[in-house]
Design a protein around this motif. Structure first.
Motif, short mmCIF file in Angstrom:
data_model
loop_
_atom_site.label_atom_id
_atom_site.label_comp_id
_atom_site.label_asym_id
_atom_site.label_seq_id
_atom_site.Cartn_x
_atom_site.Cartn_y
_atom_site.Cartn_z
N ASP A 246 0.81 -1.23 -0.02
CA ASP A 246 -0.09 -0.02 0.03
C ASP A 246 0.89 1.24 -0.01
O ASP A 246 0.50 2.53 -0.23
N ARG A 247 2.02 0.86 0.44
CA ARG A 247 2.97 2.16 0.47
C ARG A 247 4.30 1.92 -0.29
O ARG A 247 5.36 2.43 -0.23
N GLY A 248 3.98 0.93 -1.50
CA GLY A 248 5.44 0.63 -2.27
C GLY A 248 5.13 -0.03 -3.53
O GLY A 248 4.14 -0.60 -3.86
N ARG A 249 5.92 -0.20 -4.49
CA ARG A 249 5.96 -0.95 -5.53
C ARG A 249 7.17 -1.78 -5.85
O ARG A 249 8.40 -1.39 -5.53
N LEU A 250 6.97 -2.74 -6.86
CA LEU A 250 8.07 -3.38 -7.37
C LEU A 250 8.07 -3.42 -9.09
O LEU A 250 7.01 -3.47 -9.57
N ASP A 251 9.08 -2.87 -9.58
CA ASP A 251 9.29 -2.71 -11.05
C ASP A 251 10.33 -3.15 -11.70
O ASP A 251 11.22 -3.76 -10.84
N ILE A 252 10.63 -2.95 -12.90
CA ILE A 252 11.87 -3.41 -13.53
C ILE A 252 12.70 -2.31 -13.98
O ILE A 252 12.05 -1.09 -14.23
N SER A 253 13.80 -2.20 -13.78
CA SER A 253 14.97 -1.34 -14.19
C SER A 253 16.11 -2.07 -14.68
O SER A 253 16.39 -3.20 -14.44
N LEU A 254 17.14 -1.23 -15.41
CA LEU A 254 18.51 -1.71 -15.82
C LEU A 254 19.12 -2.13 -14.79
O LEU A 254 19.82 -3.07 -14.53
N HIS A 255 19.50 -1.24 -13.77
CA HIS A 255 19.92 -1.42 -12.52
C HIS A 255 19.12 -1.53 -11.34
O HIS A 255 18.48 -0.55 -10.95
N GLY B 83 11.99 6.45 -4.67
CA GLY B 83 10.50 6.81 -4.60
C GLY B 83 10.83 7.85 -3.52
O GLY B 83 11.70 8.80 -3.21
N SER B 84 9.66 8.08 -2.44
CA SER B 84 9.65 9.06 -1.46
C SER B 84 8.83 8.61 -0.15
O SER B 84 8.45 7.29 -0.34
N ASP B 85 8.61 9.38 0.83
CA ASP B 85 8.13 8.97 1.87
C ASP B 85 6.86 8.41 1.64
O ASP B 85 5.83 8.81 0.88
N ASP B 86 6.49 7.31 2.18
CA ASP B 86 5.13 6.48 2.06
C ASP B 86 5.05 6.09 0.61
O ASP B 86 3.79 5.81 0.11
N ASP B 87 6.00 6.06 -0.38
CA ASP B 87 5.75 5.71 -1.54
C ASP B 87 7.12 5.02 -2.03
O ASP B 87 7.89 5.60 -2.75
N VAL B 88 7.72 3.86 -1.31
CA VAL B 88 8.86 3.27 -1.65
C VAL B 88 8.81 2.16 -2.63
O VAL B 88 8.13 1.53 -2.78
N ARG B 89 9.72 2.54 -3.78
CA ARG B 89 9.62 1.87 -4.93
C ARG B 89 11.01 1.14 -5.10
O ARG B 89 12.17 1.62 -5.02
#
Length: 500
Positions: free
Chosen positions: A228-237, A242-248
């Motif tokens: 509810d306060r974060g995500r999992l995504d794909i990147s090269l590295h 992210g930011s406070d209460d939105d940790v990615r």
């Protein structure tokens, strides 16, 4: 209300605005790495540059220099407020120490050097990088000199302080000398012990990305990541941002090998748990931030190395891995997966190194960058010095500079003083995990059930929720009963690699 209280409250309001700009920059940086279309790069660069300038202007505003001593004189400040004021002063000192023309000169030198590094590494040609890296080193020495004058510390420590507040190289020297004397013989013993074990079998793919993601999400939830306060995504590295209460957090997938990506996800989850657990009451204040890079690295390594490479965790995770990919046979048994995830091997590349050999890579870099900053060696001598230390510490000699001193972007990118935090973090992780398990006997059995709540609860109380209230040494001593102790890390290595 006194004038002193007004000064402190004014500072809190100023730093809250800076924190919110940091949040915006953090989310934009994540988007740049993960979602941004290529055609938006120029506009994004302009946006982030403008926000960065605004942030810097707010931080170096002359009135802050007047408000800080006014607030310092207020005896009514409580412990959290006084620690917050100390962090404000540290950030202000670092920001105002370096004149604007030197900031610009360093930025230009780094930009040129990063471009030159890409070609030099590809062609394994250190000589072609030498002119631009010489310029970066010169600028870093200048930055070190002006910061050292303000902070009252040696040159290298002035750079180290940006990544490890209060960190001092004389203490690192002593800890690393002890570890460096231990590692070569230990690695020999670990390899001999490993040779007596059954051969490792690698699970055979392909491993579809969606299946890897689903497994990663399931284990992130078990560890305690709050979606509810974060995500999992794909990147090269892979990174945590992210930011406070939105940790990615991000990872990258290889359909031929799921094992590396999965541990990468768990590593970044450790960073994310720290960010999600910081003290909410101090969310927009410096004292609410994580306590330096070695402590941050310790949190990722507690989850990845201490917990998720343990026999307990892999006994829990092995059936989930089999189910995720339809695997069967000896390669999918918990004992084989444990031996796979704790395999020791000498190698040239730091980022591919195992837990037992990784510290040697870091100690080598720390010694070299410290000598270069302090003028004890010439940059032109770097390849030879690098290869000699690799031979002494790891028993391998790089055949070319791409596998040697050109492999990392840290120095071309201007990150001098960062390297020691990797191994300081590993040592801190071992010490914290040891203390946590001694404090709560259900931590390891819980991990074996996929229940990380006892471990994360201990970390919330002793690390995450403390923010930057205490210096790193004091935080570690409060949590474990002692300052950083190499013996705890060495005991962990012996137990895992010689007795298992």
């Amino acid at each position: 209300m006194t004038a002193y209280q007004t000064a402190y409250q004014t500072l809190e309001a100023r730093f809250a605005r800076i924190a919110k700009l940091d949040n915006a920059l953090g989310t934009l940086q994540w988007d740049t790495e993960v979602m941004m279309p290529d055609g938006a790069a120029e506009a994004r660069a302009e946006t982030t540059a403008t926000l960065s300038v605004l942030r810097h202007e707010m931080l170096v505003a002359p009135e802050l220099g007047d408000l800080l001593p006014e607030a310092e004189a207020d005896n009514a400040l409580d412990g959290w407020q006084r620690a917050n004021l100390g962090e404000m002063a540290r950030l202000w000192t670092h920001a105002t120490a370096v004149p604007a023309d030197l900031v610009e000169a360093n930025s230009r030198a780094v930009s040129r050097c990063e471009i030159a590094w890409r070609t030099a590494r590809k062609e394994s040609d250190f000589a072609s990088l030498l002119p631009s890296l010489t310029e970066v080193l010169a600028r870093q020495r200048e930055i070190a000199a002006v910061k050292a004058a303000k902070l009252g510390v040696p040159l290298y420590d002035a750079l180290l302080d940006s990544y490890e507040p209060g960190g001092r190289s004389d203490r690192i020297d002593a800890v690393f000398e002890d570890l460096a004397a231990f590692l070569p013989g230990f690695v020999d013993e670990a390899l001999a012990h490993q040779a007596r074990q059954p051969a490792v079998e690698r699970p055979l793919g392909p491993f579809p990305v969606e299946s890897q993601r689903a497994l990663g999400v399931r284990l992130m939830e078990a560890v305690g990541f709050d979606f509810d306060r974060g995500r999992l995504d794909i990147s090269l590295h892979p990174f945590c941002g992210g930011s406070d209460d939105d940790v990615r957090i991000t990872t990258r997938y290889d359909e031929a090998d799921f094992t590396s990506s999965l541990m990468g996800v768990l590593h970044e989850t450790g960073h994310a748990l720290y960010e999600q657990g910081r003290p909410a009451d101090w969310r927009y204040q410096p004292v609410g931030l994580a306590r330096g890079m070695s402590m941050h690295e310790s949190q990722s390594l507690i989850i990845e190395m201490q917990a998720s490479r343990s026999r307990q965790f892999l006994s829990y995770a092995a059936p989930l891995m089999r189910d995720a990919f339809g695997g069967s046979g000896p390669a999918w048994e918990a004992d084989n997966l444990y031996r796979l995830y704790t395999r020791v091997e000498r190698g040239f590349i730091r980022v591919d190194a195992d837990e037992a050999t990784y510290p040697a890579h870091v100690i080598l870099r720390y010694r070299l960058e410290k000598a270069l900053i302090e003028g004890d060696m010439e940059l032109a001598d770097l390849p030879e010095a690098w290869n000699r230390q690799m031979t002494d510490m790891l028993g391998v000699t790089p055949p070319n500079d791409a596998l040697g001193c050109l492999q990392d972007i840290h120095w071309p990118g201007g990150a001098w003083g960062y390297f020691p935090t990797y191994t300081l973090g590993a040592m801190t992780a071992a010490q914290l995990f040891d203390a946590a398990c001694r404090a709560d006997s259900d931590i390891l059995p819980g991990i074996g059930r996929g229940d990380f709540a006892p471990l994360v609860g201990w970390l919330r109380e002793n690390v995450h929720g403390q923010g930057s209230r205490y210096a790193t040494d004091e935080l570690l001593t409060r949590a474990t009963g002692r300052p950083l102790d190499a013996e705890v890390f060495k005991r962990h290595l012996r137990t895992r690699y010689l007795e298992a």
